[in-house]
Design a protein around this motif. Structure first.
Motif, PDB file in Angstrom:
ATOM      1  N   ALA A 136      79.577  25.132  -5.261  1.00  0.00           N
ATOM      2  CA  ALA A 136      78.553  26.001  -4.682  1.00  0.00           C
ATOM      3  C   ALA A 136      77.237  25.868  -5.436  1.00  0.00           C
ATOM      4  CB  ALA A 136      79.026  27.452  -4.693  1.00  0.00           C
ATOM      5  N   LEU A 137      77.312  25.798  -6.766  1.00  0.00           N
ATOM      6  CA  LEU A 137      76.097  25.644  -7.567  1.00  0.00           C
ATOM      7  C   LEU A 137      75.445  24.302  -7.293  1.00  0.00           C
ATOM      8  CD1 LEU A 137      74.138  26.327  -9.897  1.00  0.00           C
ATOM      9  CD2 LEU A 137      75.815  25.333 -11.459  1.00  0.00           C
ATOM     10  N   ILE A 138      76.247  23.237  -7.281  1.00  0.00           N
ATOM     11  CA  ILE A 138      75.698  21.908  -7.059  1.00  0.00           C
ATOM     12  C   ILE A 138      75.053  21.815  -5.681  1.00  0.00           C
ATOM     13  CG2 ILE A 138      76.199  19.432  -7.051  1.00  0.00           C
ATOM     14  CD1 ILE A 138      76.566  20.932  -9.758  1.00  0.00           C
ATOM     15  N   ALA A 139      75.710  22.412  -4.679  1.00  0.00           N
ATOM     16  CA  ALA A 139      75.155  22.385  -3.324  1.00  0.00           C
ATOM     17  C   ALA A 139      73.816  23.097  -3.276  1.00  0.00           C
ATOM     18  CB  ALA A 139      76.138  23.030  -2.348  1.00  0.00           C
ATOM     19  N   SER A 140      73.710  24.238  -3.950  1.00  0.00           N
ATOM     20  CA  SER A 140      72.453  24.982  -3.918  1.00  0.00           C
ATOM     21  C   SER A 140      71.344  24.238  -4.639  1.00  0.00           C
ATOM     22  CB  SER A 140      72.643  26.379  -4.526  1.00  0.00           C
ATOM     23  OG  SER A 140      72.985  26.299  -5.897  1.00  0.00           O
ATOM     24  N   LEU A 141      71.688  23.523  -5.702  1.00  0.00           N
ATOM     25  CA  LEU A 141      70.672  22.769  -6.449  1.00  0.00           C
ATOM     26  C   LEU A 141      70.025  21.685  -5.600  1.00  0.00           C
ATOM     27  CD1 LEU A 141      72.397  22.348  -9.935  1.00  0.00           C
ATOM     28  CD2 LEU A 141      70.294  23.616  -9.472  1.00  0.00           C
ATOM     29  N   GLN A 142      70.781  21.172  -4.611  1.00  0.00           N
ATOM     30  CA  GLN A 142      70.249  20.086  -3.797  1.00  0.00           C
ATOM     31  C   GLN A 142      69.078  20.532  -2.918  1.00  0.00           C
ATOM     32  OE1 GLN A 142      71.742  17.094  -4.689  1.00  0.00           O
ATOM     33  NE2 GLN A 142      72.794  18.536  -6.027  1.00  0.00           N
ATOM     34  N   TYR A 143      68.877  21.854  -2.800  1.00  0.00           N
ATOM     35  CA  TYR A 143      67.751  22.358  -2.017  1.00  0.00           C
ATOM     36  C   TYR A 143      66.429  22.230  -2.766  1.00  0.00           C
ATOM     37  CZ  TYR A 143      70.847  24.336   1.505  1.00  0.00           C
ATOM     38  OH  TYR A 143      71.778  24.489   2.509  1.00  0.00           O
ATOM     39  N   LEU A 144      66.482  21.969  -4.064  1.00  0.00           N
ATOM     40  CA  LEU A 144      65.262  21.869  -4.863  1.00  0.00           C
ATOM     41  C   LEU A 144      64.749  20.434  -4.900  1.00  0.00           C
ATOM     42  CD1 LEU A 144      66.102  24.003  -8.034  1.00  0.00           C
ATOM     43  CD2 LEU A 144      64.728  24.674  -6.068  1.00  0.00           C
ATOM     44  N   PRO A 145      63.421  20.241  -4.968  1.00  0.00           N
ATOM     45  CA  PRO A 145      62.885  18.902  -5.240  1.00  0.00           C
ATOM     46  C   PRO A 145      63.436  18.385  -6.570  1.00  0.00           C
ATOM     47  CG  PRO A 145      61.140  20.406  -4.556  1.00  0.00           C
ATOM     48  CD  PRO A 145      62.366  21.249  -4.770  1.00  0.00           C
ATOM     49  N   ALA A 146      63.488  17.075  -6.716  1.00  0.00           N
ATOM     50  CA  ALA A 146      64.195  16.461  -7.849  1.00  0.00           C
ATOM     51  C   ALA A 146      63.694  16.948  -9.205  1.00  0.00           C
ATOM     52  CB  ALA A 146      64.072  14.937  -7.758  1.00  0.00           C
ATOM     53  N   ARG A 147      62.373  16.997  -9.420  1.00  0.00           N
ATOM     54  CA  ARG A 147      61.854  17.383 -10.739  1.00  0.00           C
ATOM     55  C   ARG A 147      62.082  18.871 -11.010  1.00  0.00           C
ATOM     56  NH1 ARG A 147      59.028  13.598 -13.468  1.00  0.00           N
ATOM     57  NH2 ARG A 147      57.889  15.113 -14.725  1.00  0.00           N
ATOM     58  N   GLN A 148      61.978  19.701  -9.988  1.00  0.00           N
ATOM     59  CA  GLN A 148      62.298  21.119 -10.169  1.00  0.00           C
ATOM     60  C   GLN A 148      63.776  21.281 -10.529  1.00  0.00           C
ATOM     61  OE1 GLN A 148      61.125  23.236  -6.631  1.00  0.00           O
ATOM     62  NE2 GLN A 148      59.276  23.997  -7.605  1.00  0.00           N
ATOM     63  N   ARG A 149      64.611  20.502  -9.870  1.00  0.00           N
ATOM     64  CA  ARG A 149      66.049  20.536 -10.153  1.00  0.00           C
ATOM     65  C   ARG A 149      66.301  20.153 -11.611  1.00  0.00           C
ATOM     66  NH1 ARG A 149      69.235  16.494  -6.532  1.00  0.00           N
ATOM     67  NH2 ARG A 149      67.733  17.411  -5.082  1.00  0.00           N
ATOM     68  N   ALA A 150      65.628  19.101 -12.074  1.00  0.00           N
ATOM     69  CA  ALA A 150      65.809  18.644 -13.453  1.00  0.00           C
ATOM     70  C   ALA A 150      65.398  19.724 -14.436  1.00  0.00           C
ATOM     71  CB  ALA A 150      65.006  17.369 -13.687  1.00  0.00           C
ATOM     72  N   VAL A 151      64.240  20.364 -14.187  1.00  0.00           N
ATOM     73  CA  VAL A 151      63.755  21.402 -15.094  1.00  0.00           C
ATOM     74  C   VAL A 151      64.709  22.589 -15.109  1.00  0.00           C
ATOM     75  CG1 VAL A 151      61.933  23.110 -15.450  1.00  0.00           C
ATOM     76  CG2 VAL A 151      61.331  20.746 -14.974  1.00  0.00           C
ATOM     77  N   LEU A 152      65.166  23.010 -13.950  1.00  0.00           N
ATOM     78  CA  LEU A 152      66.066  24.161 -13.875  1.00  0.00           C
ATOM     79  C   LEU A 152      67.372  23.885 -14.622  1.00  0.00           C
ATOM     80  CD1 LEU A 152      66.170  26.992 -12.540  1.00  0.00           C
ATOM     81  CD2 LEU A 152      67.516  25.953 -10.732  1.00  0.00           C
ATOM     82  N   ILE A 153      67.925  22.696 -14.455  1.00  0.00           N
ATOM     83  CA  ILE A 153      69.179  22.353 -15.138  1.00  0.00           C
ATOM     84  C   ILE A 153      68.973  22.271 -16.643  1.00  0.00           C
ATOM     85  CG2 ILE A 153      70.923  20.553 -15.445  1.00  0.00           C
ATOM     86  CD1 ILE A 153      70.504  19.874 -12.450  1.00  0.00           C
ATOM     87  N   LEU A 154      67.927  21.569 -17.057  1.00  0.00           N
ATOM     88  CA  LEU A 154      67.697  21.371 -18.493  1.00  0.00           C
ATOM     89  C   LEU A 154      67.379  22.684 -19.209  1.00  0.00           C
ATOM     90  CD1 LEU A 154      65.619  18.073 -18.303  1.00  0.00           C
ATOM     91  CD2 LEU A 154      67.938  18.297 -19.213  1.00  0.00           C
ATOM     92  N   ARG A 155      66.616  23.563 -18.544  1.00  0.00           N
ATOM     93  CA  ARG A 155      66.218  24.825 -19.173  1.00  0.00           C
ATOM     94  C   ARG A 155      67.280  25.908 -19.011  1.00  0.00           C
ATOM     95  NH1 ARG A 155      64.158  26.825 -22.282  1.00  0.00           N
ATOM     96  NH2 ARG A 155      62.536  28.245 -21.601  1.00  0.00           N
ATOM     97  N   GLU A 156      67.752  26.126 -17.781  1.00  0.00           N
ATOM     98  CA  GLU A 156      68.599  27.283 -17.514  1.00  0.00           C
ATOM     99  C   GLU A 156      70.084  27.007 -17.754  1.00  0.00           C
ATOM    100  OE1 GLU A 156      67.371  30.404 -16.457  1.00  0.00           O
ATOM    101  OE2 GLU A 156      65.493  29.470 -17.061  1.00  0.00           O
TER     102      GLU A 156
END
Length: 230
Positions: A136-156
């Motif tokens: 569910a988390l991975i599916a929701s992350l796919q809604y973000l643009p790639a760089r936003q996704r990277a920042v969210l994963i690395l930070r949060e």
């Protein structure tokens, strides 16, 4: 050419991070197969650059920088896998063929827990690892643009400081904070069901049945689906 000592140095310095890098690439890409390919690419790039590594950051940060940029490049150039049939309300005619897949909906491939569970076997660490790679988390992350996704994963998810994330992505701290603020967290929460609503079968027969159902769904095999549901 690398000496034997350099090879041993490289392996001992980088191998402890292989599991978490696999989880990171999976979070970025939503595909286990692609994640495994990108981890191999990360280690190949790291091996080629190891003699030039000056230790200005930790080996872990250095590997994450290589892996994240490899994932961003892959996302820029690769065509996305899509679901084999449309996801929508049932139609009026049960005998009509399934509609075409929506090219905007990516197919998210599940990852076995065993591939990302910490080797320490600490129960708290195992639960945290499983929660952070839930489908569910991975599916929701796919809604973000790639760089936003990277920042969210690395930070949060991985809790890297903003300065280190900026260094990994070749950008500034304000840019990292801006991307994080623009990440639509409310939309992510809406897209992903809560942990309490995600039920996973524990019975081995039920898990086999679920795997058969998923395979039939991927192939749009109506006959197999009918047999499984029966």
């Amino acid at each position: 050419m690398f000496s034997d000592d350099s090879t041993l140095d490289f392996v001992s310095s980088t191998d402890p991070y292989r599991r978490e890098l696999l989880a990171h690439c999976y979070r970025m890409l939503g595909s286990l197969d692609d994640a495994e390919d990108l981890v191999q690419e990360t280690y190949l790039r790291a091996w080629r650059a190891f003699e030039r590594f000056e230790g200005r950051s930790s080996v872990r940060n250095w590997l994450y920088r290589i892996a994240t940029n490899a994932c961003l490049t892959a996302l820029d150039h690769a065509s996305r896998k899509v679901l084999p049939s449309g996801l929508m309300d049932p139609g009026d005619d049960p005998y009509s063929p399934p509609p075409s897949a929506d090219a905007d909906v990516p197919w998210i491939q599940p990852m076995p827990d065993a591939l990302v569970e910490p080797e320490s076997q600490d129960p708290a660490a195992i639960v945290t690892a499983r929660e952070s790679v839930r489908l569910a988390l991975i599916a929701s992350l796919q809604y973000l643009p790639a760089r936003q996704r990277a920042v969210l994963i690395l930070r949060e998810v991985l809790a890297f400081p903003a300065a280190e994330v900026a260094q990994m992505l070749g950008t500034s701290v304000p840019a990292v904070k801006s991307l994080l603020q623009r990440a639509p967290r409310a939309a992510l929460e809406e897209a992903a069901p809560s942990t309490d609503h995600v039920l996973e079968p524990s019975d081995p027969q039920a898990r086999v049945l679920l795997e058969r159902y998923m395979e039939a769904f991927e192939k749009s095999d109506a006959a197999a689906l009918q047999k499984i549901l029966a």
